[in-house]
Design a protein around this motif. Structure first.
Motif, short mmCIF file in Angstrom:
data_model
loop_
_atom_site.label_atom_id
_atom_site.label_comp_id
_atom_site.label_asym_id
_atom_site.label_seq_id
_atom_site.Cartn_x
_atom_site.Cartn_y
_atom_site.Cartn_z
N LEU A 1 0.87 -1.34 -0.07
CA LEU A 1 -0.06 0.08 -0.14
C LEU A 1 1.00 1.25 0.02
CD1 LEU A 1 -2.83 1.12 -0.12
CD2 LEU A 1 -2.92 1.17 2.36
N THR A 2 1.73 1.38 0.86
CA THR A 2 2.62 2.57 0.87
C THR A 2 3.45 2.87 -0.35
OG1 THR A 2 3.17 2.44 3.45
CG2 THR A 2 4.66 3.89 2.07
N PRO A 3 4.06 1.78 -1.00
CA PRO A 3 4.57 1.87 -2.21
C PRO A 3 3.45 2.45 -3.66
CG PRO A 3 5.48 0.21 -1.39
CD PRO A 3 4.54 0.35 -0.66
N LEU A 4 2.35 1.85 -3.40
CA LEU A 4 1.30 2.31 -4.19
C LEU A 4 0.98 3.83 -4.10
CD1 LEU A 4 -0.72 1.79 -6.34
CD2 LEU A 4 -2.29 0.83 -4.76
N PHE A 5 0.74 4.34 -2.99
CA PHE A 5 0.76 5.66 -2.81
C PHE A 5 1.63 6.52 -3.06
CE2 PHE A 5 -2.13 4.52 1.19
CZ PHE A 5 -3.36 5.13 0.56
N LEU B 1 3.71 5.61 -5.70
CA LEU B 1 3.59 5.61 -7.16
C LEU B 1 2.55 6.73 -7.62
CD1 LEU B 1 4.41 4.27 -9.79
CD2 LEU B 1 3.02 2.55 -9.39
N ASP B 2 1.56 6.69 -6.88
CA ASP B 2 0.38 7.43 -7.35
C ASP B 2 0.89 8.97 -7.26
OD1 ASP B 2 -2.85 7.67 -7.57
OD2 ASP B 2 -2.05 9.27 -6.22
N ALA B 3 1.23 9.30 -6.30
CA ALA B 3 1.96 10.78 -6.03
C ALA B 3 2.86 11.06 -7.14
CB ALA B 3 2.55 11.00 -4.45
N SER B 4 3.67 10.21 -7.50
CA SER B 4 4.81 10.46 -8.37
C SER B 4 3.98 10.51 -9.72
CB SER B 4 5.77 9.36 -8.52
OG SER B 4 6.50 9.17 -7.16
N ALA B 5 3.06 9.64 -10.12
CA ALA B 5 2.46 9.71 -11.33
C ALA B 5 1.49 10.79 -11.73
CB ALA B 5 1.51 8.32 -11.63
N LEU C 1 3.54 13.77 0.19
CA LEU C 1 2.43 13.25 -0.16
C LEU C 1 1.99 12.01 0.12
CD1 LEU C 1 1.89 15.40 -3.42
CD2 LEU C 1 0.92 15.83 -1.05
N ALA C 2 2.79 10.98 -0.27
CA ALA C 2 2.67 9.75 0.00
C ALA C 2 2.55 9.22 1.32
CB ALA C 2 3.83 8.68 -0.60
#
Length: 403
Positions: free
Chosen positions: A135-139, A141-145, A309-310
């Motif tokens: 979950l933390t890596p997904l957040f 990745l989302d913030a980066s994208a 942000l993540a």
């Protein structure tokens, strides 16, 4: 990178991440498109600023409200209704003959108030798609994208508005709003995840220390970024593409930081450390307006943005019940919107008084406060090392339904 590749191979993750980015792409287009369009019609930036202010106020009010409504009426129903109303308002501003500024403000307010709550929705869905370790890596990745929105959106808008027409610039943003919205709403995950109705009063989630911390620091972080943007534009406004290149490197730094730091476990000082890096970079940027100096220092500052942000998303997710996640993210988004408005306004005032350096002083001050708050109130920051970052389960069952 293996962590992110594994995430994107997880069923539905790549699809829903891409869909929400397309649906949110107008966030990087409409403010500038409205500004150029209303200025073109009225001949004054003051009138355009009033319309943007009304739109921003509507968005700030909508954040927690529409997010909470998803737990009452269902995610899809709220997303469809808000998309229709928002699209109507945006289309009216683009296609209506010249109207009184007061009427443009009213339409802009309605458009802001009906902004589809895509961001709270997707960040409520994520914990149901991946395991707690992902979950933390997904957040992150989302913030980066999402940097794609802020890099390409203004470029596309400026090109269309100047080379073709401001009406087309707004209509292209409208196409992203509707097309991306339909793509996101039709995603199976949106239909499968149901947010339980919250039993607490509106705003009660702000009593959670982590939510209040994320809302406050998000306000300061985005305020600092808005001041940086104003300062860079003021410094290079008459110098061709330099402003765009510097701001592009600022966003690239955020993308690099998000991908590089997204897999690191989140300890109680994680947010403070990331905000300190932003503070250092922005403080150094205030030393000189030389192009290469700003390029390097803002690249450094940007490295902390997506990771910060993540962390905010993760500490909110881990601190509230599932029924409160959408509203909590709505408050965080509202804080960021207000930060952008105030950061831009204060930077503009300082530019008038002290020229471009004044905006960089404002950015450094906002970033410094952003670092101090999680440092002083570090007990509000949960330690997620070895802990589940997913929302706290509600006592009531989380059922699924088609709407």
């Amino acid at each position: 990178m293996k962590t992110y590749l594994s995430l994107l191979k997880t069923r539905g993750v790549a699809r829903i991440m891409a869909a929400q980015l397309v649906a949110r792409f107008p966030n990087g287009m409409l403010s500038l498109a409205f500004l150029l369009h209303i200025e073109h019609i009225s001949g004054t930036y003051f009138a355009a600023g009033l319309v943007l202010a009304a739109t921003s106020i509507g968005q700030a009010i909508a954040g927690p409200l529409t997010s909470r409504w998803m737990g009452v009426w269902g995610m899809r129903r709220v997303l469809v209704l808000t998309m229709i109303v928002c699209a109507t308002a945006v289309g009216t501003i683009a296609l209506a003959p010249a109207l009184p500024i007061g009427l443009y403000m009213a339409i802009g307010f309605v458009g802001g108030l009906s902004t589809p709550p895509i961001q709270p929705a997707v960040r409520t869905i994520y914990p149901k798609m991946v395991n707690s370790r992902q979950l933390t890596p997904l957040f992150s990745l989302d913030a980066s994208a999402q940097e794609v929105i802020w890099v390409l959106g203004p470029v596309i808008t400026t090109f269309l508005a100047i080379q073709v027409s401001t009406v087309l610039a707004i209509l292209v943003a409208l196409a992203f709003l509707v097309g991306g919205g339909i793509w996101f709403i039709s995603s199976p995950e949106v239909g499968r995840v149901r947010i339980p109705r919250s039993k607490r009063n509106l705003g009660a989630v702000l009593k959670k220390p982590a939510v209040l911390l994320a809302t406050t620091t998000g306000f300061l972080l985005v305020g600092a970024c808005a001041a940086i943007e104003a300062g860079v534009v003021s410094a290079f406004g008459d110098s061709g593409s330099e402003a765009g290149l510097v701001l592009g490197l600022f966003a690239v730094g955020s993308l690099i930081g998000g991908l590089a730091l997204g897999h690191i476990p989140i300890g109680p000082w994680a947010l403070a450390r990331r905000l300190f890096a932003i503070f250092v970079g922005m403080s150094l940027a205030a030393v000189s307006l030389n192009f290469w100096w700003l390029a390097v220092t803002l690249l450094i500052a940007g490295i902390g943005i997506a990771p910060a942000l993540a962390v905010m998303f993760a500490i909110v997710s881990s601190s509230v019940r599932f029924s409160e996640t959408a509203e909590a993210y709505g408050w965080v988004g509202t804080g960021q919107l207000i930060g952008a408005a105030i950061g831009s306004a204060v930077a503009g005032f300082m530019i008038d008084r002290f020229n471009a350096p004044g905006a960089f002083w404002v950015a450094a001050a906002f970033a410094g406060l952003g670092f101090l708050i999680p440092t002083i109130f570090h007990r509000a920051h949960p330690d997620l090392r070895g802990r589940d970052a997913s929302p706290i389960p509600d006592t009531e069952p989380i059922a699924t339904h088609p709407g």
